[in-house]
Design a protein around this motif. Structure first.
Motif, PDB file in Angstrom:
ATOM      1  N   ILE A 133      -9.496  -2.532  17.305  1.00  0.00           N
ATOM      2  CA  ILE A 133      -8.241  -1.863  16.934  1.00  0.00           C
ATOM      3  C   ILE A 133      -8.555  -0.463  16.412  1.00  0.00           C
ATOM      4  O   ILE A 133      -9.696  -0.164  16.058  1.00  0.00           O
ATOM      5  N   SER A 134      -7.517   0.365  16.347  1.00  0.00           N
ATOM      6  CA  SER A 134      -7.703   1.739  15.886  1.00  0.00           C
ATOM      7  C   SER A 134      -7.975   1.778  14.380  1.00  0.00           C
ATOM      8  O   SER A 134      -7.729   0.808  13.663  1.00  0.00           O
ATOM      9  N   THR A 135      -8.460   2.923  13.946  1.00  0.00           N
ATOM     10  CA  THR A 135      -8.710   3.113  12.507  1.00  0.00           C
ATOM     11  C   THR A 135      -7.385   2.971  11.748  1.00  0.00           C
ATOM     12  O   THR A 135      -7.334   2.358  10.680  1.00  0.00           O
ATOM     13  N   ARG A 136      -6.314   3.516  12.298  1.00  0.00           N
ATOM     14  CA  ARG A 136      -4.992   3.410  11.654  1.00  0.00           C
ATOM     15  C   ARG A 136      -4.543   1.946  11.578  1.00  0.00           C
ATOM     16  O   ARG A 136      -4.011   1.504  10.564  1.00  0.00           O
ATOM     17  N   GLY A 137      -4.773   1.199  12.639  1.00  0.00           N
ATOM     18  CA  GLY A 137      -4.443  -0.226  12.638  1.00  0.00           C
ATOM     19  C   GLY A 137      -5.243  -0.967  11.584  1.00  0.00           C
ATOM     20  O   GLY A 137      -4.739  -1.873  10.905  1.00  0.00           O
ATOM     21  N   MET A 138      -6.509  -0.572  11.427  1.00  0.00           N
ATOM     22  CA  MET A 138      -7.376  -1.176  10.411  1.00  0.00           C
ATOM     23  C   MET A 138      -6.832  -0.890   9.012  1.00  0.00           C
ATOM     24  O   MET A 138      -6.848  -1.758   8.135  1.00  0.00           O
ATOM     25  N   GLU A 139      -6.356   0.328   8.807  1.00  0.00           N
ATOM     26  CA  GLU A 139      -5.789   0.687   7.507  1.00  0.00           C
ATOM     27  C   GLU A 139      -4.570  -0.187   7.187  1.00  0.00           C
ATOM     28  O   GLU A 139      -4.385  -0.615   6.050  1.00  0.00           O
ATOM     29  N   SER A 140      -3.767  -0.460   8.212  1.00  0.00           N
ATOM     30  CA  SER A 140      -2.596  -1.330   8.014  1.00  0.00           C
ATOM     31  C   SER A 140      -3.017  -2.749   7.640  1.00  0.00           C
ATOM     32  O   SER A 140      -2.429  -3.370   6.757  1.00  0.00           O
ATOM     33  N   ILE A 141      -4.050  -3.244   8.320  1.00  0.00           N
ATOM     34  CA  ILE A 141      -4.542  -4.588   8.024  1.00  0.00           C
ATOM     35  C   ILE A 141      -5.083  -4.641   6.599  1.00  0.00           C
ATOM     36  O   ILE A 141      -4.814  -5.584   5.853  1.00  0.00           O
ATOM     37  N   ARG A 142      -5.839  -3.631   6.205  1.00  0.00           N
ATOM     38  CA  ARG A 142      -6.385  -3.595   4.841  1.00  0.00           C
ATOM     39  C   ARG A 142      -5.261  -3.558   3.810  1.00  0.00           C
ATOM     40  O   ARG A 142      -5.346  -4.206   2.763  1.00  0.00           O
ATOM     41  N   TYR A 143      -4.182  -2.831   4.113  1.00  0.00           N
ATOM     42  CA  TYR A 143      -3.032  -2.775   3.208  1.00  0.00           C
ATOM     43  C   TYR A 143      -2.432  -4.176   3.035  1.00  0.00           C
ATOM     44  O   TYR A 143      -2.177  -4.624   1.915  1.00  0.00           O
ATOM     45  N   ARG A 144      -2.237  -4.884   4.160  1.00  0.00           N
ATOM     46  CA  ARG A 144      -1.663  -6.238   4.085  1.00  0.00           C
ATOM     47  C   ARG A 144      -2.623  -7.201   3.382  1.00  0.00           C
ATOM     48  O   ARG A 144      -2.214  -8.066   2.617  1.00  0.00           O
ATOM     49  N   MET A 145      -3.921  -7.036   3.629  1.00  0.00           N
ATOM     50  CA  MET A 145      -4.917  -7.894   2.972  1.00  0.00           C
ATOM     51  C   MET A 145      -4.898  -7.660   1.460  1.00  0.00           C
ATOM     52  O   MET A 145      -5.050  -8.606   0.686  1.00  0.00           O
ATOM     53  N   HIS A 146      -4.725  -6.415   1.058  1.00  0.00           N
ATOM     54  CA  HIS A 146      -4.660  -6.066  -0.367  1.00  0.00           C
ATOM     55  C   HIS A 146      -3.576  -6.899  -1.042  1.00  0.00           C
ATOM     56  O   HIS A 146      -3.780  -7.467  -2.124  1.00  0.00           O
ATOM     57  N   LYS A 147      -2.428  -6.990  -0.377  1.00  0.00           N
ATOM     58  CA  LYS A 147      -1.317  -7.792  -0.916  1.00  0.00           C
ATOM     59  C   LYS A 147      -1.645  -9.286  -0.899  1.00  0.00           C
ATOM     60  O   LYS A 147      -1.387  -9.990  -1.870  1.00  0.00           O
ATOM     61  N   LYS A 148      -2.204  -9.776   0.215  1.00  0.00           N
ATOM     62  CA  LYS A 148      -2.533 -11.198   0.322  1.00  0.00           C
ATOM     63  C   LYS A 148      -3.564 -11.632  -0.712  1.00  0.00           C
ATOM     64  O   LYS A 148      -3.544 -12.769  -1.173  1.00  0.00           O
ATOM     65  N   LEU A 149      -4.473 -10.721  -1.062  1.00  0.00           N
ATOM     66  CA  LEU A 149      -5.495 -11.030  -2.055  1.00  0.00           C
ATOM     67  C   LEU A 149      -4.949 -10.924  -3.478  1.00  0.00           C
ATOM     68  O   LEU A 149      -5.626 -11.290  -4.430  1.00  0.00           O
ATOM     69  N   GLY A 150      -3.714 -10.426  -3.602  1.00  0.00           N
ATOM     70  CA  GLY A 150      -3.076 -10.322  -4.912  1.00  0.00           C
ATOM     71  C   GLY A 150      -3.705  -9.246  -5.793  1.00  0.00           C
ATOM     72  O   GLY A 150      -3.710  -9.382  -7.020  1.00  0.00           O
ATOM     73  N   LEU A 151      -4.204  -8.194  -5.177  1.00  0.00           N
ATOM     74  CA  LEU A 151      -4.865  -7.140  -5.941  1.00  0.00           C
ATOM     75  C   LEU A 151      -3.848  -6.135  -6.472  1.00  0.00           C
ATOM     76  O   LEU A 151      -2.828  -5.876  -5.843  1.00  0.00           O
ATOM     77  N   GLY A 152      -4.170  -5.564  -7.625  1.00  0.00           N
ATOM     78  CA  GLY A 152      -3.337  -4.528  -8.208  1.00  0.00           C
ATOM     79  C   GLY A 152      -3.439  -3.250  -7.403  1.00  0.00           C
ATOM     80  O   GLY A 152      -4.330  -3.081  -6.565  1.00  0.00           O
ATOM     81  N   LYS A 153      -2.539  -2.325  -7.680  1.00  0.00           N
ATOM     82  CA  LYS A 153      -2.437  -1.079  -6.925  1.00  0.00           C
ATOM     83  C   LYS A 153      -3.760  -0.306  -6.855  1.00  0.00           C
ATOM     84  O   LYS A 153      -4.091   0.272  -5.830  1.00  0.00           O
ATOM     85  N   HIS A 154      -4.500  -0.297  -7.942  1.00  0.00           N
ATOM     86  CA  HIS A 154      -5.727   0.505  -7.992  1.00  0.00           C
ATOM     87  C   HIS A 154      -7.004  -0.327  -7.854  1.00  0.00           C
ATOM     88  O   HIS A 154      -8.093   0.179  -8.066  1.00  0.00           O
ATOM     89  N   GLN A 155      -6.855  -1.602  -7.490  1.00  0.00           N
ATOM     90  CA  GLN A 155      -8.029  -2.448  -7.290  1.00  0.00           C
ATOM     91  C   GLN A 155      -8.568  -2.263  -5.879  1.00  0.00           C
ATOM     92  O   GLN A 155      -7.802  -2.172  -4.923  1.00  0.00           O
ATOM     93  N   SER A 156      -9.870  -2.244  -5.758  1.00  0.00           N
ATOM     94  CA  SER A 156     -10.539  -2.062  -4.470  1.00  0.00           C
ATOM     95  C   SER A 156     -10.822  -3.423  -3.827  1.00  0.00           C
ATOM     96  O   SER A 156     -11.309  -4.346  -4.491  1.00  0.00           O
ATOM     97  N   ILE A 157     -10.521  -3.535  -2.539  1.00  0.00           N
ATOM     98  CA  ILE A 157     -10.825  -4.768  -1.806  1.00  0.00           C
ATOM     99  C   ILE A 157     -12.337  -4.995  -1.817  1.00  0.00           C
ATOM    100  O   ILE A 157     -12.798  -6.107  -2.069  1.00  0.00           O
ATOM    101  N   LYS A 158     -13.106  -3.942  -1.559  1.00  0.00           N
ATOM    102  CA  LYS A 158     -14.560  -4.070  -1.509  1.00  0.00           C
ATOM    103  C   LYS A 158     -15.114  -4.568  -2.845  1.00  0.00           C
ATOM    104  O   LYS A 158     -15.936  -5.477  -2.875  1.00  0.00           O
TER     105      LYS A 158
END
Length: 167
Positions: A133-158
């Protein structure tokens, strides 16, 4: 880990044996799937190299030939990254994925795979290429994953995934 009955009594040896057999079957299936994927990747890379060789022999404009060869080389590199990701799965990576899946059962297989790649320090572009997938598509997935992981606005997935791996 001992299996528990609903009334919190330890599982019987027969129940444990049944659970062990189910896990063995799951591992066998995953081994078969890994072999299938690795073989498919190798076949694709071979086809791409053959295509690349054929492009070099074409009597076409140099710019067009360079464009075609660059595309082939990029696809070959993506296949190599894909194979490396599939073959690099260590025991600790498997344990991490198991832990992540138990803690976040709402993550799908692609998100689990992406999570592992994030933990392994792949950047968004490399992950996108490996997943197709494109880099932009990856950014969208990471955004959705951030929510699914229940992370705060400034928390890093990594950071979250790295800390989870240590627990």
């Amino acid at each position: 880990i001992m299996a528990k009955k609903p009334e919190n009594k330890p599982a019987t040896p027969a129940e444990l044996e049944k659970e062990i057999e189910a896990l063995r079957a799951k591992v066998a299936f995953q081994d078969l799937e890994l072999t299938r994927v690795s073989t498919a990747i190798a076949e694709k890379a071979t086809s791409l190299r053959t295509l690349l060789d054929q492009i070099y022999t074409l009597d076409i404009a140099v710019e067009k030939r360079r464009e075609l060869t660059d595309t082939c080389l990029k696809l070959i590199e993506t296949e190599i990254i894909e194979k490396r990701v599939n073959l690099e799965l260590t025991d600790s990576d498997a344990a991490f994925l198991s832990k992540l899946q138990k803690k976040h059962p709402n993550l799908n297989q692609r998100e689990l795979r992406i999570s592992l790649m994030v933990k392994l320090d792949y950047d968004t572009k490399e992950i996108g290429e490996a997943v197709g997938i494109s880099t932009r598509g990856m950014e969208s997935i990471r955004y959705r994953m951030h929510k699914k992981l229940g992370l705060g606005k400034h928390q890093s997935i990594k950071t979250y995934l790295s800390e989870l791996a240590l627990v």
